[in-house]
Each structure stands twice: as structure tokens, then as C-alpha cells.
Write an enzyme that holds these catalytic residues in place. Structure first.
Site, PDB file in Angstrom:
ATOM      1  N   GLU A   1      -5.779   5.471 -28.741  1.00  0.00           N
ATOM      2  CA  GLU A   1      -6.732   4.156 -29.420  1.00  0.00           C
ATOM      3  C   GLU A   1      -6.517   4.167 -30.811  1.00  0.00           C
ATOM      4  OE1 GLU A   1     -10.717   5.047 -28.259  1.00  0.00           O
ATOM      5  OE2 GLU A   1     -10.270   5.195 -26.149  1.00  0.00           O
TER       6      GLU A   1
ATOM      7  N   GLU B   1      -7.657   6.006 -19.239  1.00  0.00           N
ATOM      8  CA  GLU B   1      -9.125   6.403 -19.592  1.00  0.00           C
ATOM      9  C   GLU B   1      -9.975   5.252 -18.796  1.00  0.00           C
ATOM     10  OE1 GLU B   1     -10.800   7.378 -23.302  1.00  0.00           O
ATOM     11  OE2 GLU B   1      -8.945   8.233 -23.938  1.00  0.00           O
TER      12      GLU B   1
END
Length: 505
Positions: free
Chosen positions: A185, A309
Site C-alpha cells: 500500500e 487483501e
């Protein structure tokens, strides 16, 4: 799976066709991967209790957890994060445990992190599971040399200084490192970066992450979240030639307007059930559009889309540390899991790996533990039902579905996928998203020579039926006998809010 878009169609039954005469791509077993982050009790107490624990363990790893995860054939485990990864320095987690530094987990709960579970412990865990390793490197707060040295420590044959250090720490042979994440991220907790800068760093860090010996290492770039298509465009344009995969993150939240208000895991309304399903179905849109961008730069589909995820994210369990992300897991989560796995099957040409978030005690967990107790969640049982999908050939399935209507939501009620497993048997997964009504279904079997069918179902009496330590078997698979084959057609009636997997004989 193709779903006809019918608006306000009043149909009450579903029809479809399986095209076994037109087999599709293989669904990699890695799509059924797991995510284990240093977060709450995901590692400590969930996977690792230490050799001196009274909880039965195999050199510190919980035996009950190992046994449960082996039973669903976990193919891959991603570690150590997550946001934790971009503050993790691998040297803190090697050597004598008593000498490892204690730090603060600033991302998750502000608790002490004693680094008792480090590289050797992680590799020992995946080795015991028979799973592949997927390590997320620290790009946010560490230099490229740190990633390069970590890869050398893990993969270098004997002879180098780092290989000798690994041997001194108890593992003379190189570890098998299958995948490395180039940060996590990077648009957010991994560094708040612009896409162009993140792509430049990806090229740099990937270049120096060189595996030793015969180790073949695939490199996964930090990709987009949700509908951030600009990130995918930029990353593929600037770094696409230097990566083997691009990560996509997407969490299903019943309420998605304010981050701190996601909705409860239990005691929710039917409106929030419908909202959850509507948000889950968005996964198909995101995968479709990100895949189309990847196709521009990689028409041969060599670069994996890695949904590493995914899962439900609710408000923390009442009374728990909000930074531990503890939530219960109900029939709603089972249906969400089935829908997502069907979507991944539909996109098996591009989605080659995924990781549900997370493995134990965190978010949409497979397992929950409390001291010596462990319970398998409804999501765990869906993964158990879908085991034949691992490395199977996807068979196209078209479904014309009735619609589930609730307040402002109108959704196709049926999600489906079909595969031919590695032994040649055909399996069909059918998910009924409607929590209020059973739906009859009729599916033509083109290219399938089958005359009988058996199956299992996961469902519950209520939308939030769940397993607890006191009642661990409220939701578990049961035999499903309401299906039959006649005249080349499969018929069944799918109970409300159910996941059904049928085996064709």
C-alpha cells in the site's frame, strides 16, 4: 460466470448452462492463499505460542491451528504485513529470541512487539503447512540494500556470510522464497506516495532483490485499492516489465461512507446484509477494469493480478482493543467468501493469487483462538468446500438469476462457478445471496457426462449465525441432498443465504 442483467425481472427461479466443452484457464491453488500480519492475536496466540506454552505445540506453533490449516490445503501465506511490513526490519527477527529487540507496533494497537516470530519462525510455519512463502519487503522505511540482504539471507546457498548466519540460526539449507512483495500500500501506510514515485521505487527495489542459487522468485508490486485505476495504469506503464504481479486490495464494508463506521459483525439488519452483498459484488467490477488496464501493457497475461487483501471489515468486537481488528464471522461472511471465490474463478486468466485477510483472529478469519481453545469459522468451512477448485480447470457457466431486492438494493441472487478438478471430476459452486427465500435452479450440462450428484452446504438459521467457543458447531458443512441430474440437466433448490458445492458423478 456470466450473469444476465435483468433489472426488475419477476423470475423466481434460476437457469443456466455449464460449457464443459469449452474449458477455460486453470484456477491456481494460490488463489486460496492466506494473510498473516503482526496484528492483534493474528501471530501471537493465534499461530505462535512458543515452545514452553502449555498449549499443545510443534516447536512453538499451535498444533490445532496447523492441523486445521493443513486440512484446507493452505497453499500460500503472506507475511509480515500489511502496514506492519513497511516498518519491519528483518534483522530484528533473527537470532536468539531473548536478544531480539522489543519495539512498539505503531500500526496496530500500540502494543509491544518482541519479534519472537521472525524469518526462521515464518519459514518453519509455511514448511509445516506445505505452503508457499510470500514475504512483504519494507520499502516505506528501509533502503533497497535491506531488502537485498534479506533475500540473500533467505535464499543464498552456503558460502556467503549471510548464508552462514542463517545456518548459525538453525537452517543451513536455503529457504524457499516463492514471492516477494515490493512494499505494501505505497499509496497509503506504505509511504503516502504518488504512483510515479512508487513505480520508480518498485523498479529499484525489484532490481536488487536477487534470489540465490536455483530459487525462482516472483516479484509483486504494490498495486491499487478499490477503483484506483490511475495507479494501475501508472504502475504497469512504468514498472510493468520489471514485475511478475500487481497487488489489489479491496475490503467489503457494509457502511463505506465513514472509515470509523463500518457496521457490526453481529446483530445487523437485512439492509446491512444487502449492502454487504452489493459491496462484495463490486469485486468483479474492480478486477475486470484493473485487468483491462493490465491487458494494454501485458496482452499475454504474464503478469499476475494478486488480490492479496480481501474480505469483510466490520467495527471491532465490543470491548476489544480497536487496533486488534477482532470481529466475529457469520453466515454472512461465508456467503461473501463464496461470492469472491466465484469471481476469482471467473477471472482465473488474470487473478493468479489471492490472500483472504486474515488467517487467524483478525478480520475475516479462518480460525479464532482463545487460550487453548480454537474454533473454525463459517469462512473456514467455505474454503473447505472449495478445495477441488485448487489448480482445477475453470468451466464457463452462464446463469440467468432472479433478483434479490431490499430497500435501495437490487442484486442477482445467485453466484456460481464450475471446475473440472485435477482428477477429472466436475464440481459446481452455487451461492444464494438472498437471506429470505430458497431459489430453484436448473443448469444444462453441456459436455458433462454425469448421472448423479452429491454435495455439501454451509448455511445457518439466521443471517448472523456463527460459531463461538461455547458453541463451535452452529455453522458447519452438512450433506446436501436436494440436487439431481436427469436428461443432461442439473436441478436443485438452494436454501436462503447458502453456499452449496456439488460433485457430479
Amino acid at each position: 460466470m456470466a450473469v444476465a442483467q435483468q433489472g426488475a425481472d419477476p423470475a423466481t427461479s434460476a437457469t443456466g448452462e455449464i460449457h464443459a466443452d469449452r474449458p477455460g484457464p486453470r484456477m491456481n491453488r494460490q488463489v486460496f492463499g492466506q494473510f498473516a500480519e503482526h496484528l492483534g492475536h493474528g501471530i501471537y496466540g493465534g499461530i505462535w505460542v512458543g515452545e514452553k506454552s502449555a498449549i499443545p505445540n510443534d516447536h512453538g506453533y499451535r498444533r490445532d491451528v496447523l492441523d486445521a490449516l493443513r486440512a484446507i490445503k493452505v497453499p500460500m501465506v503472506r507475511w509480515p504485513g500489511g502496514c506492519f511490513a513497511d516498518e519491519y526490519h528483518w534483522r530484528d527477527g533473527i537470532g536468539a529470541r531473548a536478544k531480539r529487540p522489543v519495539k512498539i507496533n505503531t500500526n496496530w494497537g500500540g502494543v509491544d512487539e518482541d519479534n519472537a516470530f521472525g524469518t526462521n519462525e515464518y519459514m518453519g510455519f509455511v514448511e509445516r503447512l506445505g505452503a508457499e512463502s510470500y514475504v512483504s519487503a519494507n520499502v516505506g522505511s528501509a533502503a533497497p540494500s535491506e531488502t537485498a540482504q534479506w533475500v540473500e539471507y533467505m535464499t543464498s546457498p552456503s558460502g556467503s556470510t549471510l548464508a552462514k548466519e542463517r545456518a548459525a540460526n538453525g537452517h543451513p539449507a536455503p529457504f524457499k522464497l516463492n514471492y516477494i512483495g515490493i512494499g505494501n500500500e505505497l499509496w497509503g501506510c506504505g509511504g503516502n506516495m504518488r504512483a510515479e514515485y512508487a513505480a520508480d521505487l518498485t523498479n529499484r527495489y525489484a532490481l536488487f532483490a536477487k534470489a540465490g542459487g536455483t530459487n525462482k522468485l516472483l516479484k509483486i508490486a504494490s498495486g491499487p485499492s478499490d477503483a484506483n485505476y490511475e495507479w494501475t495504469e501508472t504502475m504497469m506503464r512504468l514498472a510493468g516489465k520489471n514485475i511478475d504481479g500487481l497487488a489489489l486490495h479491496y475490503y467489503t464494508r457494509p457502511r463505506d461512507k465513514v472509515w470509523g463506521d463500518k457496521g457490526p459483525a453481529l446483530g445487523f439488519s437485512e439492509n446491512e446484509w444487502a449492502s454487504t452483498m452489493a459491496h462484495t459484488l463490486q469485486m468483479d467490477e474492480f478486477v475486470t477494469k484493473h485487468s483491462a488496464i493490465m491487458d494494454k501493457y501485458d496482452p499475454e497475461k504474464k503478469t499476475w493480478l494478486v488480490v492479496d487483501e480481501w474480505g469483510t471489515w466490520y467495527d471491532p468486537a465490543p470491548g476489544s482493543n480497536p487496533g486488534f481488528l477482532i470481529q466475529q464471522n457469520s453466515v454472512r461472511d461465508a456467503v461473501v467468501a463464496g461470492v469472491n471465490l466465484n469471481i476469482f474463478a471467473h477471472h482465473a486468466d488474470r487473478v493468479k493469487m489471492a490472500a483472504v485477510a486474515q488467517m487467524v483472529n483478525v478480520l475475516q478469519a479462518m480460525l479464532l483462538t482463545d487460550g487453548a481453545r480454537m474454533v473454525k469459522t463459517p469462512t473456514y468451512w467455505v474454503f473447505d468446500l472449495y478445495k477441488p477448485w485448487q489448480d482445477a480447470t475453470v468451466l464457463p457457466i452462464d446463469v440467468t438469476s432472479p433478483w434479490y431486492h431490499k430497500d435501495a438494493f437490487a442484486l442477482p441472487a445467485i453466484s456460481a462457478s464450475a471446475v473440472r478438478d485435477t482428477a477429472g471430476q466436475v464440481h459446481v459452486a452455487l451461492v444464494n445471496l438472498d437471506p429470505t427465500r430458497a431459489i430453484p435452479l436448473s443448469v444444462a450440462l453441456t459436455g458433462v457426462a454425469a448421472s448423479s450428484v452429491s454435495g455439501r452446504i454451509v448455511t445457518g438459521a439466521n443471517m448472523d449465525s456463527h460459531n463461538s467457543f461455547e458453541q463451535p458447531d452452529v455453522v458447519k458443512p452438512a450433506s446436501f441432498g436436494a440436487a439431481q441430474i436427469a436428461g443432461g440437466t442439473l436441478t436443485a433448490t438452494l436454501p436462503a443465504m447458502s453456499v452449496v458445492v456439488l460433485d457430479l458423478h
